[in-house]
Design a protein around this motif. Structure first.
Motif, short mmCIF file in Angstrom:
data_model
loop_
_atom_site.label_atom_id
_atom_site.label_comp_id
_atom_site.label_asym_id
_atom_site.label_seq_id
_atom_site.Cartn_x
_atom_site.Cartn_y
_atom_site.Cartn_z
N ASN A 2 30.93 40.94 17.96
CA ASN A 2 31.33 41.66 19.16
C ASN A 2 31.61 43.13 18.87
O ASN A 2 32.03 43.88 19.75
CB ASN A 2 32.53 40.99 19.80
N LEU A 3 31.43 43.48 17.62
CA LEU A 3 31.61 44.86 17.17
C LEU A 3 30.88 44.95 15.83
O LEU A 3 30.90 44.00 15.05
CB LEU A 3 33.10 45.11 17.01
N ALA A 4 30.20 46.08 15.59
CA ALA A 4 29.58 46.27 14.27
C ALA A 4 30.59 47.02 13.41
O ALA A 4 31.00 48.13 13.75
CB ALA A 4 28.29 47.07 14.41
N LEU A 5 31.02 46.38 12.34
CA LEU A 5 32.00 47.01 11.46
C LEU A 5 31.27 47.96 10.52
O LEU A 5 30.31 47.56 9.84
CB LEU A 5 32.75 45.93 10.68
N LEU A 6 31.71 49.20 10.50
CA LEU A 6 31.05 50.23 9.70
C LEU A 6 31.88 50.54 8.46
O LEU A 6 33.12 50.54 8.51
CB LEU A 6 30.88 51.50 10.52
N PHE A 7 31.17 50.83 7.37
CA PHE A 7 31.81 51.21 6.12
C PHE A 7 31.41 52.65 5.81
O PHE A 7 30.38 53.13 6.33
CB PHE A 7 31.36 50.26 5.00
N ASP A 15 29.21 61.77 12.01
CA ASP A 15 29.25 60.86 13.16
C ASP A 15 27.94 60.09 13.33
O ASP A 15 27.62 59.63 14.43
CB ASP A 15 29.58 61.64 14.45
N HIS A 16 27.18 59.95 12.27
CA HIS A 16 25.92 59.19 12.34
C HIS A 16 25.92 58.09 11.27
O HIS A 16 26.16 58.39 10.10
CB HIS A 16 24.71 60.10 12.11
N ALA A 17 25.65 56.87 11.71
CA ALA A 17 25.62 55.75 10.76
C ALA A 17 24.27 55.03 10.86
O ALA A 17 23.68 54.94 11.95
CB ALA A 17 26.75 54.78 11.07
N LEU A 18 23.83 54.54 9.72
CA LEU A 18 22.56 53.78 9.67
C LEU A 18 22.88 52.32 9.44
O LEU A 18 23.62 51.98 8.51
CB LEU A 18 21.72 54.26 8.49
N LEU A 19 22.33 51.45 10.27
CA LEU A 19 22.53 50.01 10.08
C LEU A 19 21.23 49.36 9.66
O LEU A 19 20.16 49.71 10.16
CB LEU A 19 22.99 49.34 11.38
N ALA A 20 21.34 48.37 8.75
CA ALA A 20 20.18 47.58 8.36
C ALA A 20 20.66 46.13 8.21
O ALA A 20 21.82 45.83 8.51
CB ALA A 20 19.60 48.11 7.05
N ARG A 23 23.42 43.37 10.57
CA ARG A 23 23.88 44.08 11.78
C ARG A 23 22.69 44.59 12.60
O ARG A 23 22.70 44.56 13.83
CB ARG A 23 24.83 45.22 11.40
N LEU A 24 21.63 45.00 11.91
CA LEU A 24 20.41 45.43 12.61
C LEU A 24 19.78 44.23 13.32
O LEU A 24 19.38 44.33 14.50
CB LEU A 24 19.42 46.04 11.62
N ALA A 25 19.70 43.11 12.61
CA ALA A 25 19.09 41.91 13.19
C ALA A 25 19.84 41.51 14.46
O ALA A 25 19.25 41.09 15.46
CB ALA A 25 19.10 40.77 12.17
N HIS A 26 21.17 41.65 14.42
CA HIS A 26 21.99 41.30 15.58
C HIS A 26 21.69 42.23 16.76
O HIS A 26 21.59 41.78 17.91
CB HIS A 26 23.47 41.37 15.21
N LEU A 27 21.52 43.52 16.46
CA LEU A 27 21.18 44.47 17.55
C LEU A 27 19.88 44.06 18.22
O LEU A 27 19.77 44.08 19.45
CB LEU A 27 21.00 45.89 16.98
N HIS A 28 18.91 43.64 17.38
CA HIS A 28 17.61 43.26 17.93
C HIS A 28 17.68 41.92 18.68
O HIS A 28 17.30 41.83 19.84
CB HIS A 28 16.58 43.11 16.80
N SER A 29 18.20 40.89 17.97
CA SER A 29 17.97 39.55 18.49
C SER A 29 19.05 39.07 19.47
O SER A 29 18.76 38.29 20.37
CB SER A 29 17.83 38.55 17.34
#
Ligand code: SAM
Length: 239
Positions: A2-7, A15-20, A23-29
């Motif tokens: 319900n939230l993407a936890l960023l490190f 203020d820019h983060a890259l997800l792979a 977390r990326l799969a969750h954004l897509h699917s």
């Protein structure tokens, strides 16, 4: 999630983060996100907010991150948990993180099988991964601390009394005479036994250290059920 936890290592600019990966799969699917969407994010041990999806490909998502809100208040609970069997351990750990437990002490007990301590789920990496899953479920960013104590007696005699200080100290044990309290005020320390339960010697030692033995009725609950039931009896939803 319900939230993407960023490190910090996810950030490629302030203020820019890259997800792979997951977390990326969750954004897509699951979220079916598209460029321009806002998704909930949070910085580990920091604030929560939104990430605008600036770029979304099969291999990465670039988010513009805005952190605006504090995470929910931690549960004022120290949980002392006899090491569960590995299959259950992962779920219990995630549940604890989701419920807002921030201080978890994994301890040995007579009925904890020695092999449980060999589980790969206890590695730093796996502990973190499961705590992250629990935090993401709850929308929280504050990483719980996990302490491992493989000897019961020295833990109970030398460390537990300090943990119990100024807290409502409880050991959940079926068949005792006092029901588990409800809606308590202030912090608590709660001891939960292994699948086979604490043996009488251990219950006595916990009581000697300052715990009150309490029950949850005549039904015996699995550890993974007992923990959320105990937490929801002790603390109101807003806590
Ligand atoms: N046969 C074990 C016994 O009688 O203690 C059952 C252990 S239970 C599966 C695992 C742990 O969950 C217990 O040690 C206790 O901490 C907690 N628990 C489960 N059901 C409970 C109940 N009805 N009352 C109090 N604690 C309970």
């Amino acid at each position: 999630m319900n939230l993407a936890l960023l490190f910090t290592e996810d950030f490629v600019a302030a203020d820019h983060a890259l997800l792979a990966g997951r977390r990326l799969a969750h954004l897509h699917s699951v979220l079916k996100a598209t460029e321009g969407d806002l998704v909930p994010v949070g910085l580990v041990d920091g604030e929560m907010g939104t990430g605008r999806v600036l770029r979304l490909t099969e291999t990465e998502a670039l988010l513009q991150v805005k952190l605006t809100d504090p995470p929910p208040a931690p549960l004022p609970l120290t949980l002392v948990l006899a090491m569960p069997r590995p299959k259950m351990f992962r779920r219990v750990l995630q549940t604890c993180a989701t419920l807002g437990v921030k201080d978890i002490w994994l301890v040995n007990s007579y009925k904890v099988e020695k092999s449980f301590w060999q589980t790969p789920w206890l590695s730093e990496e796996n502990l973190r991964e499961n705590l992250v899953l629990g935090l993401e479920q709850a929308r929280d960013t504050l990483m719980p601390r996990v302490h491992i104590r493989k000897l019961f007696k020295p833990f109970v005699e030398d460390e537990l009394p300090a943990l119990l200080k100024n807290t409502r100290a409880l050991v959940a044990h079926p068949g005792t005479s006092s029901p588990c309290p409800t809606h308590i005020e202030g912090p608590a320390t709660l001891c939960v036994g292994p699948e086979g339960g604490f043996i009488p010697y251990e219950v006595d030692k916990l009581i000697e250290a300052g715990c009150e033995a309490v029950h949850l009725g005549s039904r015996i609950l699995r550890v993974e059920t007992a923990v959320p039931v105990l937490v929801s009896r002790l603390f109101d939803a807003g806590a």
